[in-house]
Enzyme design. Structure first.
Site, PDB file in Angstrom:
ATOM      1  CB  ALA A  12      -0.944   0.006   1.204  1.00  0.00           C
ATOM      2  N   GLY A  13       2.146   1.120   0.193  1.00  0.00           N
ATOM      3  CA  GLY A  13       2.995   2.311   0.300  1.00  0.00           C
ATOM      4  C   GLY A  13       2.973   3.156  -0.965  1.00  0.00           C
ATOM      5  NE  ARG A  17      12.782   7.013   0.074  1.00  0.00           N
ATOM      6  CZ  ARG A  17      13.515   6.133   0.745  1.00  0.00           C
ATOM      7  NH1 ARG A  17      14.809   6.055   0.546  1.00  0.00           N
ATOM      8  NH2 ARG A  17      12.954   5.311   1.615  1.00  0.00           N
ATOM      9  CG  ASN A 168      11.648  -6.674  11.469  1.00  0.00           C
ATOM     10  OD1 ASN A 168      11.503  -7.862  11.190  1.00  0.00           O
ATOM     11  ND2 ASN A 168      10.655  -5.794  11.478  1.00  0.00           N
ATOM     12  CG  ASN A 226      12.492   2.216   0.123  1.00  0.00           C
ATOM     13  OD1 ASN A 226      11.302   1.953   0.250  1.00  0.00           O
ATOM     14  ND2 ASN A 226      13.403   1.807   0.974  1.00  0.00           N
ATOM     15  CB  SER A 404      20.258  -9.209 -57.148  1.00  0.00           C
ATOM     16  OG  SER A 404      21.085 -10.223 -56.647  1.00  0.00           O
TER      17      SER A 404
END
Ligand code: UD1
Ligand code: CA
Length: 455
Positions: A12-13, A17, A168, A226, A404
């Site tokens: 949801a962020g 940036r 974490n 980010n 050709s």
């Protein structure tokens, strides 16, 4: 205790940036949205249900990911990771084991997560990582016996806590019923005024349950994105992993750092790939296939012994054994080559079937063509397949020889063994076995003078 696994993916962020109108989790690693990679991992783990918590650009995210089996949960206001997980909990069964993953942590692998999802008991299990520079991360606080006690966020940490190098990752697992209870007990009385998911760890310990702390040995797997620099770094990490896997499987890569696979590549034995090659979609190579430098292959299948010379673009191509393409060739979708064909430099082929042994070495356009075997296409031959409104087919029989710089104005057919004189414009069918030409007869004008510049 064998609990069904339900995975909650936070996505949801805002991703400010990234400086992009595209929601962050849709930014790609190897041409697939980061979120799609995480969903793949959840599926590999055998998730009974996958919940994605979305906020910004929700519609766009749902549309890009599709996936009828995904349960989409809106988090209208981003009040913290704990709040985000809570939004998904009404859809989670009480008997489930919940695993929390992140849409912007794309390289997390199922092998790393397996010990977490095999976690049993009433406590929780979390994934941590030891970092040379843990700035920004929540820190894992362990007690004197080394057991995980709680997590403290960077902004709430004391100087002593900031010195802890165990960060974490945010990834954790817990039984749904317990997690529901802990989430309900969260408050936002902290430096950021957010409902922290990390606080469930202390609540879990407070109820007397234990927390299993698993340290992830691989920083890249738990790295988040980010900004576009971090995205590019993880793209390289992802590519390096794929390159290493391919080399272990027996593929020679001239330089694993200059190889990009954005899809699926399957190979036979002893294939080699030179620098700067990009593989997209589904590509299948037989034995002893060589791909030259800076070539792009998208949805291609090449038989044993095929060679792609440098700077060649193949898209939607199926080729038999020992075919040769390039250098500087472009083959477009719907093109099928039987064995031992040759497509040389500055040749474009589109939507055509080319039978065994036919060759077009230089400067030609072959479109919407059914070509027989052993045909020779002279330099500069053009199939005029488009009349401005419709496309028409050109048929060329076995053993035909096209001189050709000829134009074959479709719909038109050239019979078996026919010869087309160089420089012809063929707009009527050319019979088998005969020479057909449409040139003005050559003549020379005696005493002719070049024009002079007027004074
Ligand atoms: C979080 C952890 C931190 C950990 C770090 C790892 C918390 C409180 N902290 O911190 O311990 O070291 O991740 O990167 O969990 N999100 C939502 N809704 C929200 C808030 C966040 O969906 O309301 C999502 C974001 O999109 C992001 C993820 O959750 O993908 C992490 O959120 P972020 O704000 O970046 O947490 P950090 O402060 O990095
Ligand atoms: Ca973050």
């Amino acid at each position: 205790m064998n609990r069904p696994l339900e995975v909650i993916i936070l996505a949801a962020g805002k991703g400010t940036r990234m400086r992009s109108t595209l929601p962050k989790v849709l930014h790609p690693i190897a041409h697939r949205p980061m979120l799609a990679h995480v969903i793949d991992t959840a599926r590999e783990l055998g998730a009974a249900r996958i919940h994605v918590v979305y906020g910004h650009g929700g519609e766009q995210v749902r549309e890009a990911i599709g996936g009828k089996e995904i349960s989409w949960v809106e988090q209208a206001e981003q009040l913290g990771t704990g709040h985000a997980v809570e939004q998904a909990m009404p859809g989670v069964g009480d008997d489930a084991l919940v695993l929390v993953l992140y849409g912007d942590v794309p390289l997390i692998g199922s092998d790393t997560l397996r010990p977490l999802v095999e976690h049993s008991g009433d406590g929780a299990a979390l994934l941590s990582v030891r970092l040379a520079d843990p700035t920004g991360y929540g820190r894992i606080v362990r007690d004197a016996d080394g057991a995980v006690e709680r997590i403290v966020e960077q902004k709430d940490a004391s100087a002593d806590e900031l010195a802890i190098d165990e960060g974490n990752t945010g990834i954790l697992a817990a039984g749904a019923a317990s997690l529901r209870r802990w989430l309900a007990a969260l408050d936002n009385d902290n430096a950021q005024g957010e409902f922290y998911l990390t606080d469930v760890i202390a609540l879990c310990r407070g109820e007397g349950h234990s927390v299993e702390g698993l340290v992830c040995a691989d920083e890249e797997e738990v790295a988040g994105v980010n900004d576009r620099l971090q995205l590019a770094r993880l793209e390289r990490a992802y590519q390096r992993r794929q390159a290493e896997r391919l080399m272990r499987e027996g593929v020679s890569l001239a330089d694993p750092a200059r190889f990009d696979l954005r899809g699926e590549l399957t190979t036979g034995s002893d294939c080699s790939i030179d620098v700067g090659v990009i593989i997209e979609g589904r590509v299948q190579l037989g034995d002893n296939v060589h791909i030259g430098a800076h070539s792009v292959l998208r949805d291609v299948s090449l038989g044993d012994g095929c060679t792609v010379q440098p700077m060649t673009l193949l898209e939607g191509v199926e080729a038999g054994e020992r075919c040769n393409f390039g250098p500087y060739a472009r083959v477009r979708p719907g093109s099928r080559f039987e064995g031992e064909t040759h497509v040389g430099n500055f040749v474009e082929v589109k939507n055509s079937h080319i039978a065994r042994g036919s060759k077009m070495g230089h400067l030609s356009y072959i479109g919407d063509t059914e070509m027989g075997a052993r045909v020779n296409i002279g330099a500069g031959t053009i199939t005029c397949n488009y009349d401005g409104a419709n496309k028409h087919r050109t048929l060329i029989g076995d053993d035909a020889f096209i001189g050709s710089d000829s134009q074959l104005v479709a719909p038109v057919s050239v019979g078996d063994g026919a010869t087309i004189g160089a420089g012809s414009t063929i707009s009527k069918d050319a019979p088998a076995g005969e020479l057909t030409l449409s040139r003005v007869k050559q003549s020379s004008i005696k005493n002719w003078k070049r024009p002079q510049k007027s004074k």
